[in-house]
Design an enzyme around this catalytic site. Structure first.
Site, short mmCIF file in Angstrom:
data_model
loop_
_atom_site.label_atom_id
_atom_site.label_comp_id
_atom_site.label_asym_id
_atom_site.label_seq_id
_atom_site.Cartn_x
_atom_site.Cartn_y
_atom_site.Cartn_z
CD GLU A 146 15.48 24.49 -11.51
OE1 GLU A 146 15.36 25.11 -12.58
OE2 GLU A 146 15.11 23.29 -11.38
CD GLU A 191 16.71 8.33 -9.84
OE1 GLU A 191 15.62 8.76 -10.27
OE2 GLU A 191 16.89 8.06 -8.63
CG MET A 241 11.19 7.73 -3.89
SD MET A 241 12.89 8.29 -4.19
CE MET A 241 13.01 8.09 -5.98
#
Length: 392
Positions: A380, A255, A136
């Protein structure tokens, strides 16, 4: 592992591990103590885990046990996957590529693959003969996945892939890579143009770039991947065209739970290493464990780690039962990885100068842990998800 070990489904409480789960853990731990622990430092120095270890692990039924029996697995629940990750993390973070393959990447094929794709790839994924990666991240796109630039443009009954990926776990060993590409670079919003493709090792135009040198997690191979006019048949499309971003989002819950599990195990291990050290190390005529500052630091860490374990086990139970835990798992991912970083700093401080020496395991733990607040979505981003769920 004998398939007769697989029994009842666990309930929704935190006591979800059955006798079958515990047998799996004991068997896996014995295997790792024999086949991984004595060699792990060598693998760290060589910056790679031998493929022979993958096949030994797969041969015992430890990789992808959740895969359906018709494809070579044992059709187990997520509890077995969680145990695999915990026991690998107990040895060292460098083994996380195996858990990534088993619990993060292969589920994409099982969930979105065609019957032909499942028959072709899943048996090898279970035995460890076929190692997977998911591509990715790009040099210019990380958390902002919708802005990837790798393209897969339709040309008759095939697609032509061009682009570059980086920070790819299992990038060197991988025989099969799930590649996130833009099949429609002009669609708005941009995420609707993302599709996933299966690219095999020897496909012309597909090559490995550098095996990346990292601050930590040395034995986990991480690489750049390059795609130059890589032609793949339309049958290598995973799922539907334009649905790639949706597929990625549906798997991120697991994940991120895996990331929290790995970080928690590291924190638990660091605490035990430090408890042992402070009881043996003397200063000013007594063990440093007798100093109030040492006791308070360890008491604080033990409390936070216990809170983390209770929360993670709660989420594992809910995930096994198919509950949507996106908000809670985002909380767990950021808080536990941040907590593990705090623990690493406190533990290396309590080791004094010896903690900075490579011969002490705490030094490896200290350099392995920082990346956990970055991968699987930065912390974040986790806070952004939580804020959105709070209606902010």
């Amino acid at each position: 592992m004998d398939k007769s070990m697989i029994g009842k489904k666990p309930d929704s409480s935190n006591t979800f591990y059955t006798d079958e789960h515990q047998m799996f853990r004991q068997s896996l731990r014995r295997f790792l103590d024999k086949e991984a622990v004595p060699f792990f430092e060598k693998w760290e120095e060589e910056h790679i885990i031998p493929r022979s270890f993958w096949t030994k692990l797969g041969g015992k039924g430890f990789i992808c046990p959740w895969v359906n029996e018709e494809y070579g697995g044992m059709n187990t629940d997520f509890g077995f996957a969680a145990i695999l990750n915990e026991e690998l993390a107990r040895v060292g973070a460098g083994l996380s590529g195996i858990g990534t393959h088993s619990n993060i990447i292969v589920p994409y094929i099982a969930s979105f693959g065609t019957e032909e794709q499942k028959k072709k790839y899943l048996p090898g994924c279970v035995t460890g003969n076929m190692i997977t990666a998911i591509a990715m991240t790009e040099p210019g796109a990380g958390s902002d996945l919708a802005n990837i630039r790798t393209t897969a443009l339709k040309n008759g009954d095939s697609y032509m892939i061009n682009g570059q990926k980086t920070f790819i776990t299992n990038g060197i060993h991988s025989d099969l890579v799930i590649v996130a590409c833009k099949t429609d670079p002009h669609v708005t919003p941009a995420h609707r143009g993302i599709s996933l493709f299966l690219v095999e090792r020897d496909t012309p135009g597909f090559s490995r770039g550098r095996k990346l040198k990292k601050v930590g997690m040395h034995s986990q191979d991480t690489a750049e991947l390059i795609f130059e006019e890589v032609k793949v048949p339309a049958s290598n499309l995973l799922g539907e065209e334009g649905k790639g971003f949706y597929y990625l989002m549906t798997k991120l819950q697991q994940e991120r739970l895996v990331a929290a599990i790995n970080s928690l195990v590291a924190a638990e291990d660091m605490l035990q290493l430090t408890l042992s050290y402070v009881k043996e190390r003397n200063a000013f005529g007594k063990p440093i464990s007798k100093f109030q500052n040492t006791q308070f630091k360890l008491a604080e860490m033990a409390t936070e780690i216990k809170i983390g374990r209770t929360f993670v086990d709660h989420l594992i139970g809910k995930h096994i039962n198919g509950v949507d835990i996106v908000t809670e798992v985002s909380m767990a991912k950021w808080w536990i990885t941040d907590m593990a970083k705090r623990v690493s700093a406190e533990c290396i401080q309590l080791h004094g100068g010896y903690g900075y020496m490579e011969e002490y395991k705490i030094a490896r733990r200290y350099r392995d842990i920082p990346i956990t607040s970055i991968f699987a979505g930065t912390n974040e981003i986790m806070k952004t998800i939580i804020a959105k769920k709070l209606g902010l």
